[in-house]
Design a protein around this motif. Structure first.
Motif, PDB file in Angstrom:
ATOM      1  N   MET A  18       0.859  -1.295  -0.003  1.00  0.00           N
ATOM      2  CA  MET A  18       0.081   0.054   0.023  1.00  0.00           C
ATOM      3  C   MET A  18       0.873   1.247   0.140  1.00  0.00           C
ATOM      4  O   MET A  18       1.881   1.288   0.697  1.00  0.00           O
ATOM      5  CB  MET A  18      -0.797   0.091   1.066  1.00  0.00           C
ATOM      6  N   ASN A  19       0.435   2.087  -0.747  1.00  0.00           N
ATOM      7  CA  ASN A  19       1.367   3.375  -0.906  1.00  0.00           C
ATOM      8  C   ASN A  19       1.174   4.285   0.127  1.00  0.00           C
ATOM      9  O   ASN A  19       0.195   4.325   0.980  1.00  0.00           O
ATOM     10  CB  ASN A  19       0.868   4.221  -2.293  1.00  0.00           C
ATOM     11  N   LYS A  20       2.234   4.821   0.795  1.00  0.00           N
ATOM     12  CA  LYS A  20       2.211   5.803   1.698  1.00  0.00           C
ATOM     13  C   LYS A  20       1.595   7.112   1.188  1.00  0.00           C
ATOM     14  O   LYS A  20       1.547   7.627   0.267  1.00  0.00           O
ATOM     15  CB  LYS A  20       3.720   6.135   2.234  1.00  0.00           C
ATOM     16  N   LYS A  21       0.849   7.828   2.327  1.00  0.00           N
ATOM     17  CA  LYS A  21       0.127   8.961   1.970  1.00  0.00           C
ATOM     18  C   LYS A  21       0.682  10.072   2.720  1.00  0.00           C
ATOM     19  O   LYS A  21       1.034  10.086   3.834  1.00  0.00           O
ATOM     20  CB  LYS A  21      -1.271   8.825   2.592  1.00  0.00           C
ATOM     21  N   VAL A  22       0.893  11.176   1.970  1.00  0.00           N
ATOM     22  CA  VAL A  22       1.325  12.555   2.149  1.00  0.00           C
ATOM     23  C   VAL A  22       0.394  13.415   2.226  1.00  0.00           C
ATOM     24  O   VAL A  22      -0.179  13.700   1.185  1.00  0.00           O
ATOM     25  CB  VAL A  22       2.719  12.781   1.575  1.00  0.00           C
ATOM     26  N   PHE A  23       0.163  14.483   2.989  1.00  0.00           N
ATOM     27  CA  PHE A  23      -0.733  15.450   2.977  1.00  0.00           C
ATOM     28  C   PHE A  23       0.025  16.858   3.200  1.00  0.00           C
ATOM     29  O   PHE A  23       0.975  16.998   4.138  1.00  0.00           O
ATOM     30  CB  PHE A  23      -1.760  15.595   4.233  1.00  0.00           C
ATOM     31  N   ILE A  24       0.093  17.642   2.459  1.00  0.00           N
ATOM     32  CA  ILE A  24       0.959  19.058   2.156  1.00  0.00           C
ATOM     33  C   ILE A  24      -0.083  20.141   2.453  1.00  0.00           C
ATOM     34  O   ILE A  24      -1.011  20.252   1.666  1.00  0.00           O
ATOM     35  CB  ILE A  24       1.607  19.114   1.005  1.00  0.00           C
ATOM     36  N   PHE A  25       0.060  20.819   3.375  1.00  0.00           N
ATOM     37  CA  PHE A  25      -0.569  22.152   3.883  1.00  0.00           C
ATOM     38  C   PHE A  25       0.268  23.392   3.301  1.00  0.00           C
ATOM     39  O   PHE A  25       1.475  23.496   3.879  1.00  0.00           O
ATOM     40  CB  PHE A  25      -0.947  22.234   4.995  1.00  0.00           C
ATOM     41  N   ASP A  26       0.080  23.891   2.140  1.00  0.00           N
ATOM     42  CA  ASP A  26       0.920  25.097   1.882  1.00  0.00           C
ATOM     43  C   ASP A  26       0.044  26.259   0.944  1.00  0.00           C
ATOM     44  O   ASP A  26      -1.078  25.763   0.115  1.00  0.00           O
ATOM     45  CB  ASP A  26       2.208  24.922   1.213  1.00  0.00           C
ATOM     46  N   ASP A  27       0.054  27.441   1.236  1.00  0.00           N
ATOM     47  CA  ASP A  27      -0.931  28.381   0.258  1.00  0.00           C
ATOM     48  C   ASP A  27      -0.109  28.819  -1.003  1.00  0.00           C
ATOM     49  O   ASP A  27      -0.806  29.510  -1.759  1.00  0.00           O
ATOM     50  CB  ASP A  27      -1.411  29.607   1.082  1.00  0.00           C
ATOM     51  N   ASN A  28       1.072  28.169  -1.208  1.00  0.00           N
ATOM     52  CA  ASN A  28       1.481  28.616  -2.409  1.00  0.00           C
ATOM     53  C   ASN A  28       1.436  27.191  -3.255  1.00  0.00           C
ATOM     54  O   ASN A  28       2.168  26.225  -2.912  1.00  0.00           O
ATOM     55  CB  ASN A  28       3.241  28.437  -2.029  1.00  0.00           C
ATOM     56  N   THR A  29       0.901  27.529  -4.475  1.00  0.00           N
ATOM     57  CA  THR A  29       0.368  26.480  -5.434  1.00  0.00           C
ATOM     58  C   THR A  29       1.903  25.860  -6.121  1.00  0.00           C
ATOM     59  O   THR A  29       1.715  24.703  -6.465  1.00  0.00           O
ATOM     60  CB  THR A  29      -0.668  27.092  -6.533  1.00  0.00           C
ATOM     61  N   ASP A  30       2.804  26.846  -6.524  1.00  0.00           N
ATOM     62  CA  ASP A  30       4.005  26.249  -7.053  1.00  0.00           C
ATOM     63  C   ASP A  30       4.681  25.287  -6.039  1.00  0.00           C
ATOM     64  O   ASP A  30       4.995  24.264  -6.611  1.00  0.00           O
ATOM     65  CB  ASP A  30       5.001  27.540  -7.100  1.00  0.00           C
ATOM     66  N   ILE A  31       4.522  25.580  -5.006  1.00  0.00           N
ATOM     67  CA  ILE A  31       5.066  24.588  -3.913  1.00  0.00           C
ATOM     68  C   ILE A  31       4.463  23.268  -4.060  1.00  0.00           C
ATOM     69  O   ILE A  31       4.947  22.208  -3.952  1.00  0.00           O
ATOM     70  CB  ILE A  31       5.178  24.981  -2.620  1.00  0.00           C
ATOM     71  N   LEU A  32       2.949  23.510  -3.826  1.00  0.00           N
ATOM     72  CA  LEU A  32       2.199  22.375  -3.793  1.00  0.00           C
ATOM     73  C   LEU A  32       2.331  21.449  -5.146  1.00  0.00           C
ATOM     74  O   LEU A  32       2.541  20.139  -5.053  1.00  0.00           O
ATOM     75  CB  LEU A  32       0.714  22.541  -3.626  1.00  0.00           C
ATOM     76  N   GLU A  33       2.585  22.060  -6.363  1.00  0.00           N
ATOM     77  CA  GLU A  33       2.580  21.307  -7.533  1.00  0.00           C
ATOM     78  C   GLU A  33       4.088  20.617  -7.380  1.00  0.00           C
ATOM     79  O   GLU A  33       4.078  19.408  -7.906  1.00  0.00           O
ATOM     80  CB  GLU A  33       2.566  22.235  -8.804  1.00  0.00           C
ATOM     81  N   LEU A  34       4.980  21.198  -7.102  1.00  0.00           N
ATOM     82  CA  LEU A  34       6.471  20.894  -7.180  1.00  0.00           C
ATOM     83  C   LEU A  34       6.276  19.715  -6.127  1.00  0.00           C
ATOM     84  O   LEU A  34       7.074  18.391  -6.581  1.00  0.00           O
ATOM     85  CB  LEU A  34       7.246  21.711  -6.636  1.00  0.00           C
ATOM     86  N   CYS A  35       5.935  19.783  -4.902  1.00  0.00           N
ATOM     87  CA  CYS A  35       6.163  18.733  -3.915  1.00  0.00           C
ATOM     88  C   CYS A  35       5.306  17.374  -4.498  1.00  0.00           C
ATOM     89  O   CYS A  35       5.704  16.143  -4.537  1.00  0.00           O
ATOM     90  CB  CYS A  35       5.589  19.076  -2.652  1.00  0.00           C
ATOM     91  N   THR A  36       4.045  17.761  -5.242  1.00  0.00           N
ATOM     92  CA  THR A  36       3.137  16.547  -5.560  1.00  0.00           C
ATOM     93  C   THR A  36       3.971  15.735  -6.808  1.00  0.00           C
ATOM     94  O   THR A  36       4.033  14.798  -6.586  1.00  0.00           O
ATOM     95  CB  THR A  36       1.946  17.151  -6.365  1.00  0.00           C
ATOM     96  N   LEU A  37       4.499  16.424  -7.534  1.00  0.00           N
ATOM     97  CA  LEU A  37       5.447  16.031  -8.719  1.00  0.00           C
ATOM     98  C   LEU A  37       6.470  15.088  -8.267  1.00  0.00           C
ATOM     99  O   LEU A  37       6.438  13.987  -8.582  1.00  0.00           O
ATOM    100  CB  LEU A  37       5.973  16.927  -9.539  1.00  0.00           C
ATOM    101  N   ILE A  38       7.064  15.668  -7.442  1.00  0.00           N
ATOM    102  CA  ILE A  38       8.275  14.672  -6.770  1.00  0.00           C
ATOM    103  C   ILE A  38       7.837  13.665  -6.201  1.00  0.00           C
ATOM    104  O   ILE A  38       8.353  12.410  -6.392  1.00  0.00           O
ATOM    105  CB  ILE A  38       8.938  15.517  -5.804  1.00  0.00           C
TER     106      ILE A  38
END
Length: 122
Positions: free
Chosen positions: A1-21
């Motif tokens: 089962m894949n591990k799940k990560v929840f990211i809280f940030d109001d900067n969409t660029d950071i969210l997109e980057l972290c999600t891609l990685i």
């Protein structure tokens, strides 16, 4: 089962980057631009790891992390505090976070902290 990560940030660029990685590395990701109603947001997803930005609208990262850490059902989830604030270490300690990552971060450092945080949990 894949591990799940929840990211809280109001900067969409950071969210997109972290999600891609992280998706590239095989993790499941959920993101949120606000930490309002934090316990419900986290309970609904039950992640294995949380990244918490310091500057969030309405409820800031410190308060949101403290709320999670005072919830008996959620306090076991590691929280990594991440911020461009020079005082990120002190803020993380004040919030009761398990670890911290200064922004801007190195992608390798980001991947490492995710791995090391999830191994402890295994």
């Amino acid at each position: 089962m894949n591990k799940k990560v929840f990211i809280f940030d109001d900067n969409t660029d950071i969210l997109e980057l972290c999600t891609l990685i992280l998706e590239d590395a095989g993790y499941e990701i959920k993101t949120s631009a606000t930490s309002n109603d934090i316990t419900n947001q986290v309970s609904a997803y039950m992640p294995d790891l949380i990244f918490m930005d310091n500057w969030l609208p309405d409820v800031g990262g410190v308060e949101a992390t403290q709320e999670l850490k005072s919830d008996p059902l959620l306090k076991h989830i590691p929280v990594i505090y991440f911020s461009a604030n020079n005082d990120v270490k002190a803020l993380a300690e004040k919030a009761g976070a398990d670890n911290y990552l200064a922004k801007p971060f190195d992608i390798q450092a980001f991947e490492e902290i995710v791995k090391s945080s999830l191994i402890q949990d295994a």
